[in-house]
Design an enzyme around this catalytic site. Sequence first.
Site, PDB file in Angstrom:
ATOM      1  N   ASP A 294       0.834  -1.208   0.000  1.00  0.00           N
ATOM      2  CA  ASP A 294       0.000   0.000   0.000  1.00  0.00           C
ATOM      3  C   ASP A 294       0.868   1.257   0.000  1.00  0.00           C
ATOM      4  O   ASP A 294       0.363   2.374  -0.106  1.00  0.00           O
ATOM      5  CB  ASP A 294      -1.023   0.001   1.143  1.00  0.00           C
ATOM      6  CG  ASP A 294      -0.382   0.030   2.522  1.00  0.00           C
ATOM      7  OD1 ASP A 294       0.855  -0.126   2.621  1.00  0.00           O
ATOM      8  OD2 ASP A 294      -1.124   0.185   3.514  1.00  0.00           O
ATOM      9  N   SER A 295       2.203   1.067   0.038  1.00  0.00           N
ATOM     10  CA  SER A 295       3.120   2.192  -0.179  1.00  0.00           C
ATOM     11  C   SER A 295       2.880   2.812  -1.553  1.00  0.00           C
ATOM     12  O   SER A 295       3.307   3.935  -1.817  1.00  0.00           O
ATOM     13  CB  SER A 295       4.574   1.727  -0.056  1.00  0.00           C
ATOM     14  OG  SER A 295       4.788   0.558  -0.825  1.00  0.00           O
TER      15      SER A 295
ATOM     16  N   ASP B  30      -1.212  -6.118  -0.353  1.00  0.00           N
ATOM     17  CA  ASP B  30      -1.403  -5.444   0.934  1.00  0.00           C
ATOM     18  C   ASP B  30      -2.878  -5.095   1.075  1.00  0.00           C
ATOM     19  O   ASP B  30      -3.462  -4.507   0.165  1.00  0.00           O
ATOM     20  CB  ASP B  30      -0.604  -4.132   0.908  1.00  0.00           C
ATOM     21  CG  ASP B  30       0.221  -3.930   2.144  1.00  0.00           C
ATOM     22  OD1 ASP B  30       0.053  -4.679   3.111  1.00  0.00           O
ATOM     23  OD2 ASP B  30       1.067  -3.003   2.117  1.00  0.00           O
TER      24      ASP B  30
ATOM     25  N   LYS C 247      -1.338  -9.260   3.010  1.00  0.00           N
ATOM     26  CA  LYS C 247      -0.581  -8.769   4.168  1.00  0.00           C
ATOM     27  C   LYS C 247      -1.489  -7.845   4.982  1.00  0.00           C
ATOM     28  O   LYS C 247      -2.201  -7.020   4.404  1.00  0.00           O
ATOM     29  CB  LYS C 247       0.672  -8.011   3.733  1.00  0.00           C
ATOM     30  CG  LYS C 247       1.463  -7.460   4.921  1.00  0.00           C
ATOM     31  CD  LYS C 247       2.824  -6.964   4.528  1.00  0.00           C
ATOM     32  CE  LYS C 247       2.822  -5.575   3.955  1.00  0.00           C
ATOM     33  NZ  LYS C 247       2.274  -4.524   4.851  1.00  0.00           N
TER      34      LYS C 247
ATOM     35  N   GLU D 248      -1.497  -5.421   8.724  1.00  0.00           N
ATOM     36  CA  GLU D 248      -0.656  -4.818   9.763  1.00  0.00           C
ATOM     37  C   GLU D 248      -1.278  -5.043  11.141  1.00  0.00           C
ATOM     38  O   GLU D 248      -2.501  -4.985  11.288  1.00  0.00           O
ATOM     39  CB  GLU D 248      -0.510  -3.310   9.509  1.00  0.00           C
ATOM     40  CG  GLU D 248       0.215  -2.997   8.208  1.00  0.00           C
ATOM     41  CD  GLU D 248       0.479  -1.500   8.016  1.00  0.00           C
ATOM     42  OE1 GLU D 248       0.182  -0.703   8.938  1.00  0.00           O
ATOM     43  OE2 GLU D 248       0.993  -1.139   6.944  1.00  0.00           O
TER      44      GLU D 248
ATOM     45  N   GLU E 270       9.147  -4.273  10.512  1.00  0.00           N
ATOM     46  CA  GLU E 270       9.560  -2.961   9.979  1.00  0.00           C
ATOM     47  C   GLU E 270       9.959  -2.015  11.103  1.00  0.00           C
ATOM     48  O   GLU E 270       9.270  -1.907  12.127  1.00  0.00           O
ATOM     49  CB  GLU E 270       8.405  -2.347   9.175  1.00  0.00           C
ATOM     50  CG  GLU E 270       8.735  -0.940   8.657  1.00  0.00           C
ATOM     51  CD  GLU E 270       7.805  -0.414   7.581  1.00  0.00           C
ATOM     52  OE1 GLU E 270       6.884  -1.142   7.170  1.00  0.00           O
ATOM     53  OE2 GLU E 270       8.021   0.738   7.152  1.00  0.00           O
TER      54      GLU E 270
HETATM   55  O1  KIV Z   1       3.480  -1.106   1.669  1.00  0.00           O
HETATM   56  C1  KIV Z   1       4.630  -1.553   1.639  1.00  0.00           C
HETATM   57  O2  KIV Z   1       5.367  -1.302   0.698  1.00  0.00           O
HETATM   58  C2  KIV Z   1       5.060  -2.376   2.762  1.00  0.00           C
HETATM   59  C3  KIV Z   1       6.435  -2.896   2.820  1.00  0.00           C
HETATM   60  C4  KIV Z   1       7.538  -2.190   2.357  1.00  0.00           C
HETATM   61  C5  KIV Z   1       6.702  -3.918   3.804  1.00  0.00           C
HETATM   62  O3  KIV Z   1       4.290  -2.639   3.617  1.00  0.00           O
END
Ligand code: KIV
Length: 297
Positions: free
Chosen positions: A58-59, A97, A127, A129, A196
């Site tokens: 989600d970055s 994510d 993924k 969090e 992280e």
């Molecule tokens: O959103 C992301 O890019 C991440 C990672 C870099 C672990 O969660």
Amino acid sequence: MSVTHFRTGDGSASLPVTFQTLQEKKQTGQPITALTAYDYATARLVDEAGIDLILVGDSLAQVVLGYENTLPVTVEEMLHHTRAVRRAVRRAIVAADMPWGSYHQSIESGVANAVRFVKEAGAQAVKIEGGASRAELVERLAAAEIPVIGHLGLTPQSVHRMGGYKVQGRTAAAIRELLHDAHLLESAGAALLVLEGIPREVAARITAEVGIPTIGIGAGPDCDGQILVFHDLVNLSFSQPAKFVRQYGDAAALFRTAIDGYRSDVETRAFPADSESYHLPKDAAAALESSALRHKA
Ligand code: KIV
């Protein structure tokens, strides 16, 4: 066609990566490689380079869509990017994510959204969090046959609660909580843990204590593998890199040179050249020159 493809087990590097492969890597001490990717072109490059796991992180909210943080990105946007990555990847595991808000309202809606990533976008894992508060969801996803990657430490979706992007796990109480969360997620059925922004020593302890692989980002070299944001790796994130980022290339410089060259060539009529143009066959060229094709007002 057989529905089930049996691996021959010859260890060939071109075989698709599975969570069993990652587990074997942990057990044999071979580092796991992971990177984010968000589109077809970069996902192809990452996959063809032999990276084990590709995370549609989600970055992308920040590095692709230009948002201030990861909170505004939606399930639909994440699905769109996950589909593009899925179309590019042959070997690596593709994980998606789950964006903020997509698993925070109820276990039912969390499971329903995770199912969308697998069914509609071809993700092989999701993924999420958080620690203890996610254990029940992890259990339900594992029961639904969806491999889950947990994410502990500096969790960017908690930016407001953390009061910024700060290294976590620096006090005895915080370390105890991280260890507890890691064990809880493992017991709930998580397949992998992203660690992280935590001290190296804490990541090393978690890695030694849990049976599932850990993937670090800003968590030191003792994790079972490492992940970075693709745009950080190649200097495309337009921000001061964090301490843990190592830039392996300068795509911004490469792109700037290419764009400047193009602009200058267009402005000076150096582009396109005659050799970059299509031409008429002789008879059509003659007709064009003759009065036959003159426009009559
Ligand atoms: O959103 C992301 O890019 C991440 C990672 C870099 C672990 O969660």
